[in-house]
Design a protein around this motif. Structure first.
Motif, PDB file in Angstrom:
ATOM      1  N   VAL A 276      -1.172  -1.952   1.093  1.00 25.72           N
ATOM      2  CA  VAL A 276      -1.368  -0.534   0.788  1.00 25.72           C
ATOM      3  C   VAL A 276      -0.533  -0.129  -0.424  1.00 25.72           C
ATOM      4  O   VAL A 276      -0.907   0.771  -1.189  1.00 25.72           O
ATOM      5  CB  VAL A 276      -1.015   0.329   2.019  1.00 25.72           C
ATOM      6  CG1 VAL A 276      -0.919   1.808   1.657  1.00 25.72           C
ATOM      7  CG2 VAL A 276      -2.064   0.132   3.112  1.00 25.72           C
ATOM      8  N   GLY A 277       0.578  -0.829  -0.635  1.00 26.10           N
ATOM      9  CA  GLY A 277       1.426  -0.521  -1.780  1.00 26.10           C
ATOM     10  C   GLY A 277       0.690  -0.590  -3.101  1.00 26.10           C
ATOM     11  O   GLY A 277       1.008   0.148  -4.039  1.00 26.10           O
ATOM     12  N   SER A 278      -0.306  -1.452  -3.212  1.00 25.85           N
ATOM     13  CA  SER A 278      -1.034  -1.564  -4.479  1.00 25.85           C
ATOM     14  C   SER A 278      -1.853  -0.314  -4.769  1.00 25.85           C
ATOM     15  O   SER A 278      -2.091   0.022  -5.936  1.00 25.85           O
ATOM     16  CB  SER A 278      -1.935  -2.799  -4.454  1.00 25.85           C
ATOM     17  OG  SER A 278      -2.959  -2.671  -3.501  1.00 25.85           O
ATOM     18  N   ALA A 279      -2.295   0.374  -3.722  1.00 29.04           N
ATOM     19  CA  ALA A 279      -3.024   1.625  -3.933  1.00 29.04           C
ATOM     20  C   ALA A 279      -2.093   2.698  -4.480  1.00 29.04           C
ATOM     21  O   ALA A 279      -2.458   3.458  -5.385  1.00 29.04           O
ATOM     22  CB  ALA A 279      -3.668   2.089  -2.629  1.00 29.04           C
ATOM     23  N   TYR A 280      -0.873   2.760  -3.928  1.00 31.55           N
ATOM     24  CA  TYR A 280       0.112   3.691  -4.475  1.00 31.55           C
ATOM     25  C   TYR A 280       0.471   3.314  -5.906  1.00 31.55           C
ATOM     26  O   TYR A 280       0.652   4.178  -6.770  1.00 31.55           O
ATOM     27  CB  TYR A 280       1.377   3.702  -3.612  1.00 31.55           C
ATOM     28  CG  TYR A 280       1.256   4.507  -2.351  1.00 31.55           C
ATOM     29  CD1 TYR A 280       1.370   5.893  -2.371  1.00 31.55           C
ATOM     30  CD2 TYR A 280       1.027   3.892  -1.120  1.00 31.55           C
ATOM     31  CE1 TYR A 280       1.267   6.646  -1.211  1.00 31.55           C
ATOM     32  CE2 TYR A 280       0.921   4.638   0.048  1.00 31.55           C
ATOM     33  CZ  TYR A 280       1.046   6.009   0.001  1.00 31.55           C
ATOM     34  OH  TYR A 280       0.935   6.759   1.149  1.00 31.55           O
ATOM     35  N   ALA A 281       0.574   2.008  -6.166  1.00 30.62           N
ATOM     36  CA  ALA A 281       0.950   1.546  -7.501  1.00 30.62           C
ATOM     37  C   ALA A 281      -0.066   1.960  -8.543  1.00 30.62           C
ATOM     38  O   ALA A 281       0.274   2.149  -9.714  1.00 30.62           O
ATOM     39  CB  ALA A 281       1.106   0.029  -7.498  1.00 30.62           C
ATOM     40  N   SER A 282      -1.327   2.110  -8.150  1.00 32.22           N
ATOM     41  CA  SER A 282      -2.352   2.493  -9.117  1.00 32.22           C
ATOM     42  C   SER A 282      -2.063   3.856  -9.741  1.00 32.22           C
ATOM     43  O   SER A 282      -2.527   4.148 -10.848  1.00 32.22           O
ATOM     44  CB  SER A 282      -3.729   2.510  -8.442  1.00 32.22           C
ATOM     45  OG  SER A 282      -3.840   3.586  -7.512  1.00 32.22           O
ATOM     46  N   LEU A 283      -1.274   4.690  -9.058  1.00 32.39           N
ATOM     47  CA  LEU A 283      -0.940   6.002  -9.591  1.00 32.39           C
ATOM     48  C   LEU A 283      -0.131   5.894 -10.877  1.00 32.39           C
ATOM     49  O   LEU A 283      -0.125   6.818 -11.695  1.00 32.39           O
ATOM     50  CB  LEU A 283      -0.153   6.814  -8.562  1.00 32.39           C
ATOM     51  CG  LEU A 283      -0.921   7.221  -7.294  1.00 32.39           C
ATOM     52  CD1 LEU A 283       0.033   7.742  -6.229  1.00 32.39           C
ATOM     53  CD2 LEU A 283      -1.980   8.282  -7.627  1.00 32.39           C
TER      54      LEU A 283
END
Length: 507
Positions: A47-54
Motif C-alpha cells: 500500500v505504501g507505493s500508492a501513497y508514494a505516487s503522491l
C-alpha cells in the motif's frame, strides 16, 4: 499483465517510488507482484507505493515533463493561472517556448506541456492505486480485510479524481488495473458523483484516529467538504450545507499557535496538518525542490555563510500586488520574501552577477524581460542552511485552517453571517490582525482571507473560479477569460492516442 489503459493515459511506465505513512517517517520500497502480497503485513507494505505516487515523478516523454505536486509543472500550472504567482521571463531564462506566458495570460493550448504534466500526475497516481487494489484482490486476506485495505486506496484515488474534476472536468473514470480497450470521457457531474461515492463508501472503513500521512476519516471528510464547497461550479447545484456537515466531522485538530509551524522542516509534529506528502532526502524521496525554483541564483549566501545552500533557479515569484494586499501586521505576509538579501558571511547586501544589489521588489516592470531581482519570492516553508536540493519539509495538502475557512464561506453563502464572521476572525486573530466588524464581511473579504491564509498552497485557482475573479482581467492578463477556460483542455497527445476521448468545449 500489460495494462493498456495505463499506457494510453499516462504515456509512461510505472516508476519505483517509496512511501512514508507514519510519524517516524519510515519508508517502504515498492515490491514486485509475483509471490509477494499474501499476508496482511505484506499488503500494508505494498500500500505504501500508492501513497508514494503522491510525490509524483519525472520522465523524458514529451520533452521532459516534471510531474511533481510541489514544484515545476504541476504546482506551477494552477499557481500561475491564478492571481497569485507568475514566472517572468528573465533574459534567456524561463521562456521555455512560451509555456509560462500562456498560462499567465490564459491563452494556453492543448499542447502546453504543463497541462500534460498535471494530467499525467493524476493518472499515474490512479494507475498506481489500481495496481495495488489488484494485488489486494489477489491476496489471501479475507474479504472484510481486503475492504479495509482498499478503503485507503479508494480514498487516495478519489483525491486524484478531485484534482481532475477541478482541472479537466470531463475525464475517464478508470478503476480496473487489467482493463482492455480505451476509456471514454465521463461527464464532470459523473466524476463528481464517483468521488462522492468512493469517499462515502470508504469512510466507515477508514481509521477514525489521527495517523500522520495516512488516509483517515478526517481526510475523507475534508475532501468531501472541498467537493461540496465547489459543487455549484462543478455540477451547477450548490451544496453549502453538505460542506458544513462534512467539516463538522473533522475533529481532533487545532490551529497551531504559530502560523508557520505547519511549514517547518520537521512539520510532521504539527497538530494542524490533516494530510500531507512526506519527504525525506535521506530516504531517497524526490520532487520537493520548490525553494530552489524561486530564489535568486546567489540567494545561497543569505542562507548559508559558506554559500553551500543548493543552487537556485530564480523562477516563480508572486504577482505584483499580492505582497501589498496583506494588511500591515499580518504575519502571513512572511510567506513572501522581499527586500535586501544579506550575505551571512559579510553582513553586506548580496550582489548579483550584474553588479547590482539583490533586493527583491514587489513590482515586475516587464513580464517578458524581468530583472533578476524583481518579484517577491515564495518563502512559506522553512529554510535551513543544511537543506539539500530535495527538501525535507512535508508538503501540506490539507490543514485544519481550511476546515475553518470552508465553514466561514459556507455559512456566509447560506446567510449565517455571524457564524461566518467568527470563523474568519479565528484565523485573523492567529495572524495577528484585529477582528473584522460585521459590516466588513462580504465576498471580497472572504476571498482575501482565502488568498492570505493559503498563499502558495495550490488552492488559489480553484478559489478564483469559485468567486468568479478567474474570468476577470488582472496583471498581465489584459482581457477577460472565457468561461470555457474554467477547465483545461485534454492534452493533445492524449487525444491522439485515444479516439474515444472528446475535447472539452472551447478548445
Amino acid at each position: 499483465m500489460k495494462n493498456k489503459i495505463l499506457s494510453i493515459l499516462v504515456l509512461s511506465a510505472l516508476v519505483a517510488m517509496s512511501s512514508c505513512t507514519d510519524l517516524d517517517e519510515k519508508l517502504y520500497d515498492k515490491v514486485p507482484m509475483d509471490d509477494y502480497g499474501k499476508t496482511d503485513s505484506e499488503i500494508q507494505t505494498i500500500v505504501g507505493s500508492a501513497y508514494a505516487s503522491l510525490r509524483g515523478f519525472s520522465d523524458s516523454d514529451q520533452g521532459g515533463t516534471n510531474c511533481y505536486p510541489t514544484c515545476e509543472y504541476v504546482f506551477f500550472l494552477d499557481e500561475c493561472a491564478s492571481d497569485e504567482a507568475c514566472i517572468p521571463t528573465r533574459g534567456t531564462d524561463w521562456y521555455d517556448s512560451g509555456r509560462y506566458q500562456e498560462i499567465q495570460r490564459h491563452s494556453w493550448s492543448a499542447g502546453n506541456i504543463m497541462i500534460l504534466s498535471s494530467w499525467k500526475y493524476c493518472f499515474q497516481g490512479i494507475a498506481s492505486v489500481n495496481t495495488v487494489i489488484y494485488q489486494v484482490d489477489k491476496s489471501e486476506l479475507t474479504e472484510d480485510a481486503k475492504a479495509v485495505v482498499k478503503a485507503e486506496l479508494r480514498g487516495i484515488r478519489a483525491y486524484y479524481y478531485l484534482l481532475l474534476v477541478d482541472q479537466f472536468g470531463n475525464v475517464p473514470i478508470v478503476t480496473d488495473f487489467g482493463g482492455e480497450g480505451l476509456p471514454a470521457n465521463s461527464s464532470r457531474a459523473d466524476v463528481f458523483k464517483f468521488i462522492e461515492t468512493e469517499l462515502t463508501e470508504a469512510l466507515p472503513l477508514l481509521p477514525a484516529t489521527k495517523t500522520y500521512g495516512r488516509f483517515t476519516q478526517a481526510v475523507a471528510n475534508s475532501l468531501l467538504a472541498r467537493l461540496y464547497l465547489n459543487a455549484e461550479v462543478w455540477t451547477g447545484t450548490a451544496r453549502w450545507q453538505d460542506c458544513l456537515d462534512a467539516c463538522d466531522k473533522v475533529t481532533g485538530y487545532t490551529l497551531e499557535g504559530n502560523y508557520f509551524n505547519s511549514f517547518k522542516t520537521a512539520n510532521e509534529t504539527s497538530g494542524e496538518i490533516i494530510f500531507s506528502i512526506p519527504y525525506d532526502h535521506k530516504a531517497g524521496t524526490v520532487g520537493n525542490y520548490l525553494a530552489s525554483m524561486t530564489y535568486h541564483y546567489n540567494q545561497k549566501f543569505a542562507f548559508s555563510p559558506n554559500g553551500t545552500y543548493p543552487w537556485c533557479g530564480n523562477g516563480i515569484s508572486a504577482q505584483p500586488g499580492l505582497y501589498s494586499s496583506f494588511e500591515e501586521g499580518d504575519i502571513r505576509r512572511g510567506s513572501l520574501l522581499i527586500g535586501e538579501q544579506i550575505n551571512m558571511s559579510t553582513g553586506s547586501v548580496i550582489m548579483m552577477d550584474n553588479g547590482n544589489p539583490l533586493i527583491y521588489t514587489e513590482e515586475i516592470t516587464n513580464y517578458e524581460n524581468a530583472l533578476q531581482n524583481e518579484g517577491a519570492r515564495l518563502h512559506k516553508y522553512e529554510v535551513q542552511a543544511e537543506d539539500q536540493w530535495e527538501r525535507d519539509n512535508d508538503w501540506v495538502l490539507i490543514r485544519y485552517a481550511e476546515i475553518i475557512m470552508m465553514k466561514a464561506e459556507a455559512n456566509y453563502r447560506l446567510g449565517f453571517t455571524a457564524n461566518a464572521l467568527s470563523f474568519v476572525n479565528e484565523l485573523r486573530t492567529r495572524a495577528g490582525l484585529s477582528e473584522l466588524k460585521p459590516e466588513a464581511l462580504d465576498l471580497q473579504a472572504l476571498d482575501n482571507e482565502w488568498k492570505h491564509e493559503f498563499v502558495f498552497e495550490g488552492l488559489r485557482r480553484t478559489t478564483n473560479i469559485r468567486f468568479g475573479t478567474f474570468f476577470e482581467k488582472w496583471w498581465e492578463k489584459p482581457t477577460d477569460t472565457p468561461k470555457t477556460r474554467g477547465i483545461y483542455p485534454i492534452p493533445a497527445s492524449i487525444l491522439e492516442l485515444n479516439s474515444k476521448l472528446s475535447q472539452n468545449p472551447g478548445y
